[in-house]
Write a protein that holds these residues in place. Structure first.
Motif, PDB file in Angstrom:
ATOM      1  N   MET A   1      -9.631 -20.160  61.389  1.00 29.06           N
ATOM      2  CA  MET A   1      -9.499 -19.878  62.685  1.00 29.06           C
ATOM      3  C   MET A   1     -10.535 -20.638  63.606  1.00 29.06           C
ATOM      4  N   THR A   2     -10.207 -20.807  64.845  1.00 32.16           N
ATOM      5  CA  THR A   2     -10.733 -21.506  65.744  1.00 32.16           C
ATOM      6  C   THR A   2     -11.853 -20.725  66.350  1.00 32.16           C
ATOM      7  N   ALA A   3     -12.862 -21.269  66.596  1.00 30.72           N
ATOM      8  CA  ALA A   3     -14.163 -20.186  67.412  1.00 30.72           C
ATOM      9  C   ALA A   3     -13.864 -20.472  68.740  1.00 30.72           C
ATOM     10  N   HIS A   4     -14.061 -19.309  69.662  1.00 25.18           N
ATOM     11  CA  HIS A   4     -14.102 -19.584  71.001  1.00 25.18           C
ATOM     12  C   HIS A   4     -15.385 -18.846  71.534  1.00 25.18           C
ATOM     13  N   PRO A   5     -16.086 -19.393  72.708  1.00 25.12           N
ATOM     14  CA  PRO A   5     -17.082 -18.485  72.997  1.00 25.12           C
ATOM     15  C   PRO A   5     -16.911 -17.314  73.535  1.00 25.12           C
ATOM     16  N   GLU A   6     -17.669 -16.204  73.178  1.00 26.13           N
ATOM     17  CA  GLU A   6     -17.413 -14.880  73.917  1.00 26.13           C
ATOM     18  C   GLU A   6     -17.575 -15.112  75.643  1.00 26.13           C
ATOM     19  N   ARG A   7     -16.867 -14.072  76.416  1.00 25.89           N
ATOM     20  CA  ARG A   7     -16.658 -14.409  77.751  1.00 25.89           C
ATOM     21  C   ARG A   7     -18.376 -14.453  78.391  1.00 25.89           C
ATOM     22  N   ASP A   8     -19.141 -13.820  77.752  1.00 24.50           N
ATOM     23  CA  ASP A   8     -20.625 -13.797  78.397  1.00 24.50           C
ATOM     24  C   ASP A   8     -21.393 -15.030  78.128  1.00 24.50           C
ATOM     25  N   ARG A   9     -20.533 -15.818  77.081  1.00 23.24           N
ATOM     26  CA  ARG A   9     -21.364 -17.027  76.427  1.00 23.24           C
ATOM     27  C   ARG A   9     -20.870 -18.474  77.261  1.00 23.24           C
ATOM     28  N   ILE A  10     -20.160 -18.178  78.051  1.00 23.75           N
ATOM     29  CA  ILE A  10     -19.388 -19.330  78.815  1.00 23.75           C
ATOM     30  C   ILE A  10     -20.352 -19.726  79.907  1.00 23.75           C
ATOM     31  N   GLN A  11     -20.683 -20.996  79.940  1.00 22.58           N
ATOM     32  CA  GLN A  11     -21.830 -21.529  80.668  1.00 22.58           C
ATOM     33  C   GLN A  11     -21.041 -22.490  81.763  1.00 22.58           C
ATOM     34  N   LEU A  12     -21.770 -22.196  82.849  1.00 29.27           N
ATOM     35  CA  LEU A  12     -21.058 -23.136  84.054  1.00 29.27           C
ATOM     36  C   LEU A  12     -21.126 -24.732  83.748  1.00 29.27           C
ATOM     37  N   VAL A  57     -13.029 -29.862  73.490  1.00 25.39           N
ATOM     38  CA  VAL A  57     -13.876 -29.640  74.546  1.00 25.39           C
ATOM     39  C   VAL A  57     -13.621 -28.550  75.377  1.00 25.39           C
ATOM     40  N   LEU A  58     -12.430 -28.585  76.047  1.00 27.44           N
ATOM     41  CA  LEU A  58     -12.006 -27.351  76.678  1.00 27.44           C
ATOM     42  C   LEU A  58     -12.225 -26.182  76.114  1.00 27.44           C
ATOM     43  N   ARG A  59     -12.045 -25.895  74.834  1.00 26.22           N
ATOM     44  CA  ARG A  59     -12.098 -24.848  74.014  1.00 26.22           C
ATOM     45  C   ARG A  59     -13.458 -24.367  73.849  1.00 26.22           C
ATOM     46  N   ASP A  60     -14.137 -25.254  73.602  1.00 21.19           N
ATOM     47  CA  ASP A  60     -15.827 -25.083  73.460  1.00 21.19           C
ATOM     48  C   ASP A  60     -16.449 -24.795  74.471  1.00 21.19           C
ATOM     49  N   ALA A  61     -16.132 -25.233  75.768  1.00 17.12           N
ATOM     50  CA  ALA A  61     -16.275 -24.728  77.130  1.00 17.12           C
ATOM     51  C   ALA A  61     -16.158 -23.425  77.422  1.00 17.12           C
ATOM     52  N   GLY A  62     -14.901 -22.842  76.930  1.00 19.82           N
ATOM     53  CA  GLY A  62     -14.439 -21.638  77.283  1.00 19.82           C
ATOM     54  C   GLY A  62     -13.499 -21.518  78.176  1.00 19.82           C
ATOM     55  N   ILE A  63     -12.902 -22.719  78.506  1.00 21.82           N
ATOM     56  CA  ILE A  63     -11.882 -22.992  79.376  1.00 21.82           C
ATOM     57  C   ILE A  63     -10.260 -22.490  78.903  1.00 21.82           C
ATOM     58  N   ILE A  64     -10.074 -22.901  77.733  1.00 26.53           N
ATOM     59  CA  ILE A  64      -8.557 -22.559  77.215  1.00 26.53           C
ATOM     60  C   ILE A  64      -9.072 -21.745  75.789  1.00 26.53           C
ATOM     61  N   TRP A  65      -7.750 -21.017  75.382  1.00 24.48           N
ATOM     62  CA  TRP A  65      -7.509 -20.098  74.214  1.00 24.48           C
ATOM     63  C   TRP A  65      -6.829 -21.330  73.350  1.00 24.48           C
ATOM     64  N   GLN A  66      -6.967 -21.364  72.114  1.00 26.39           N
ATOM     65  CA  GLN A  66      -6.002 -22.147  71.184  1.00 26.39           C
ATOM     66  C   GLN A  66      -5.484 -20.993  70.072  1.00 26.39           C
ATOM     67  N   ARG A  67      -4.488 -21.095  70.050  1.00 26.63           N
ATOM     68  CA  ARG A  67      -3.834 -20.010  68.889  1.00 26.63           C
ATOM     69  C   ARG A  67      -2.785 -20.768  68.118  1.00 26.63           C
ATOM     70  N   PRO A  68      -3.027 -20.590  66.761  1.00 26.30           N
ATOM     71  CA  PRO A  68      -1.954 -21.229  65.941  1.00 26.30           C
ATOM     72  C   PRO A  68      -0.725 -20.197  65.605  1.00 26.30           C
ATOM     73  N   SER A  69       0.425 -21.202  65.708  1.00 26.53           N
ATOM     74  CA  SER A  69       1.590 -20.604  65.785  1.00 26.53           C
ATOM     75  C   SER A  69       2.595 -21.345  64.884  1.00 26.53           C
ATOM     76  N   GLY A  70       2.546 -20.902  63.552  1.00 24.80           N
ATOM     77  CA  GLY A  70       3.229 -21.803  62.775  1.00 24.80           C
ATOM     78  C   GLY A  70       2.788 -23.179  62.566  1.00 24.80           C
ATOM     79  N   ARG A  71       3.347 -24.323  62.809  1.00 26.01           N
ATOM     80  CA  ARG A  71       2.885 -25.532  62.715  1.00 26.01           C
ATOM     81  C   ARG A  71       2.215 -26.087  63.779  1.00 26.01           C
TER      82      ARG A  71
END
Length: 111
Positions: A1-12, A57-71
């Motif tokens: 599973m891909t790690a996403h920062p928690e809301r309060d950890r998103i840094q400007l 980069v977008l995921r690690d910055a907290g801008i997008i969600w990534q969700r696996p769906s099949g392939r």
């Protein structure tokens, strides 16, 4: 599973750094429609390896969600989290990006 920062950890600073790249800004503009998009449906003509980097980069910055769906991996904008952390920022960035695109169109007036 891909790690996403928690809301309060998103840094400007991380959000600004991620949005400072034109391709990533283009990805965010597409995702602003509120839908989930597959990796290959957002931007044409960019190698998959390059897109993978930009999505990370977008995921690690907290801008997008990534969700696996099949392939596939689905991308969506973290609008609720970004609006909660930085009210109005996302709308301002998306509006400015759209104005920049409109200004770059042939026949657009330059001020």
């Amino acid at each position: 599973m891909t790690a996403h920062p928690e809301r309060d950890r998103i840094q400007l600073a991380n959000v600004f750094a991620a949005l400072g790249n034109p391709l990533r800004l283009q990805i965010v503009r597409v995702l602003a429609d509120g839908a989930e998009h597959t990796c290959g449906s957002i931007v044409d003509g960019v190698p998959k390896s390059n897109l993978t980097h930009h999505y990370r980069v977008l995921r690690d910055a907290g801008i997008i969600w990534q969700r696996p769906s099949g392939r596939e991996t689905l991308q969506s904008l973290r609008r609720d989290d970004l609006d909660a952390r930085f009210p109005g920022l996302l709308d301002s960035v998306i509006d400015a990006a759209r104005r920049d695109i409109a200004a770059d169109q042939p026949g657009a007036s330059r001020i």
